[in-house]
Design a protein around this motif. Structure first.
Motif: not given
Length: 478
Positions: A148-150, A432-438
């Motif tokens: 959910q943070k992505i 897509p493998e290295r995505s986050s909210a930050a």
């Protein structure tokens, strides 16, 4: 009053009320009158209750009468599709969460996909609870929070991201070979643009072979809108198309439109399959062979060739130069995220080539001072001469230009597009493998033509800004 018997509620039988001895006895006439009054009250109450129950039905009936038959049919179809999608989504969300929790390297969904999955899961849980079935958690809560943070910022919402689409959610008309290809592209099993192009054409060839024209239709008019477009939509949903795929698909649609209307189905299918075979042979196989030979000619004795990451075309050129007897060494600068350069270094070392490997950009300037030539392979070339390649390529090319090193780009003409790009944000993909909210990572970057010394294609070696001239040559040949 009720009592419990074997877990079930049973109503207690009321005891008969005793009549006091002193109470006056009713005459038969009075008794009959009271019973008639009671019966009339009961019948009136029952009629009122029935009218109350019938009122919503009449209202619903009146509301339904306002809808036409087509509207009612569309409404029923939409409700049925929604129920199916909800059931499938609940199952797929559980599988996806379990995969994310077990392997951090798995693909992550886009921002919109996370919201849709969250809603689907809640709906499925509520439905299971209502049906009296136990709700099982398929993954620990931490995995759900991570997904959910992505979130992708709105300013980058135009950029796409590969996502794994379950085969059960694909259109029923998607060919099995295309289903498999979509999964391979979504998981980056097939990654390079020219490799994806070849696999796509071979999959479309199988689609053509298995195609049967419906009665009352012709292949030239029915195949593209009702069959080919469905395959393209599925592949695009799995991962955004590369520029070479877009060019090849336009070419294929043109070939379909050129088919004689009076030609038999077997003849039309045979012509299309032969056209695809010729296209692969000329624009991919022969093109790669020629580019490999021409690229190898730029490697001389004593050269130190620097390359970034791993690309099949650059690897073939280096191996071809080595097989021709040229004495040189290679410096492999690797992408710190993908680590594909490790495989290239191992392959070259096994062939007896002296290789120096660097896992990141830490010693880039020192390595660049040692290099004499820099080799890249382009994912695409824009009409203004800019090169679209793996993220980090532009940084290496800028430093090479600053230190006066020759930068050679290898590219098939099928990868040249008429579009123009001046930055890395107009056309790109999100990792897509290295995505986050930050933060999130872009998979490609755009290198301006001034940092590229030479562009090698199957039509010859030219300056990068001359890419439009190559497109005009292709139009003349066609």
């Amino acid at each position: 009053m009720s009592t419990e018997q074997n877990g079930a509620s049973v109503e207690a039988v009321p005891k008969p009320v005793e009549t006091p001895k002193d109470a006056p006895k009713e005459t038969p006439k009075e008794t009959a009158t009271k019973q008639n009054d009671k019966a009339s009250k009961d019948s009136k109450a029952g009629a009122d209750a029935k009218s109350d129950k019938a009122e919503p039905k009449s209202t619903d009936a009146a509301g339904d009468k306002k809808l036409t038959g087509a509207e009612l049919k569309a409404k029923a179809k939409a409700e049925k599709a929604a129920r199916r999608a909800q059931q499938k989504t609940s199952k797929d969300v559980a599988k996806g969460e379990a995969a994310v929790s077990s392997s951090p390297g798995q693909l992550g969904p886009s921002a919109g996909e996370v919201k849709a999955k969250g809603k689907g899961k809640d709906g499925a849980s509520a439905g299971a609870a209502a049906a009296g079935r136990p709700v099982l958690l398929k993954a620990p809560p931490s995995a759900v929070v991570t997904e959910q943070k992505i979130q992708i910022p709105e300013c980058f919402s135009h950029l796409s991201m590969a996502r794994r689409i379950p085969m059960t959610q694909a259109d029923k008309d998607v060919h099995p070979s295309v289903l498999m290809l979509g999964q391979q592209m979504a998981t980056f099993t097939i990654d390079e643009s020219i490799t994806r192009l070849k696999a796509t054409l071979l999959a479309f060839r199988k689609v053509i072979e298995s195609y049967i024209t419906p009665p009352g239709n012709v292949l030239a008019r029915h195949f593209t809108p009702h069959v080919l477009n469905i395959q393209i939509e599925y592949l695009t949903a799995c991962r955004p198309m590369c520029f070479s795929m877009g060019n090849a698909i336009r070419w294929l649609k043109l070939q379909v439109s050129k088919i004689d209307m009076d030609a038999s189905e077997e003849q039309a299918k045979k012509e299309l399959c032969q056209a695809i075979d010729i296209f692969i042979a000329e624009r991919i196989t022969v093109a790669d062979e020629y580019i490999t030979e021409q690229g190898a000619k730029h490697i001389k004795d004593g050269d130190v060739v620097l390359t970034y990451g791993r690309n099949t075309l650059v690897e073939k050129a280096i191996l071809y130069a080595h097989s021709a007897g040229t004495k040189f060494s290679v410096l492999v600068l690797d992408d710190p995220y993908e680590r594909l350069g490790q495989q290239l270094a191992k392959t070259l070392t096994d062939e007896g080539i002296k290789v120096t490997y660097s896992g990141d950009f830490g010693g880039l300037r020192n390595h660049m001072r040692q290099a004499t030539k820099v080799f890249f392979a382009a994912e695409a070339m824009f009409s203004n001469g800019a090169m679209y390649a793996r993220a980090g390529t532009c940084d290496v090319a800028m430093l090479a230009h600053e230190l006066g090193k020759k930068v050679i780009a290898l590219c098939e003409t099928i990868n040249i597009t008429e579009r123009v790009a001046t930055d890395s944000l107009t056309y790109n993909e999100i990792d897509p493998e290295r995505s986050s909210a930050a933060a999130f990572r872009l998979m490609f970057d755009t290198t301006p033509d001034k940092y590229i010394s030479l562009l090698v294609t199957e039509l010859g070696s030219v300056q990068a800004r001359s890419a439009p001239d190559l497109l005009r040559k292709l139009e003349e040949f066609n």
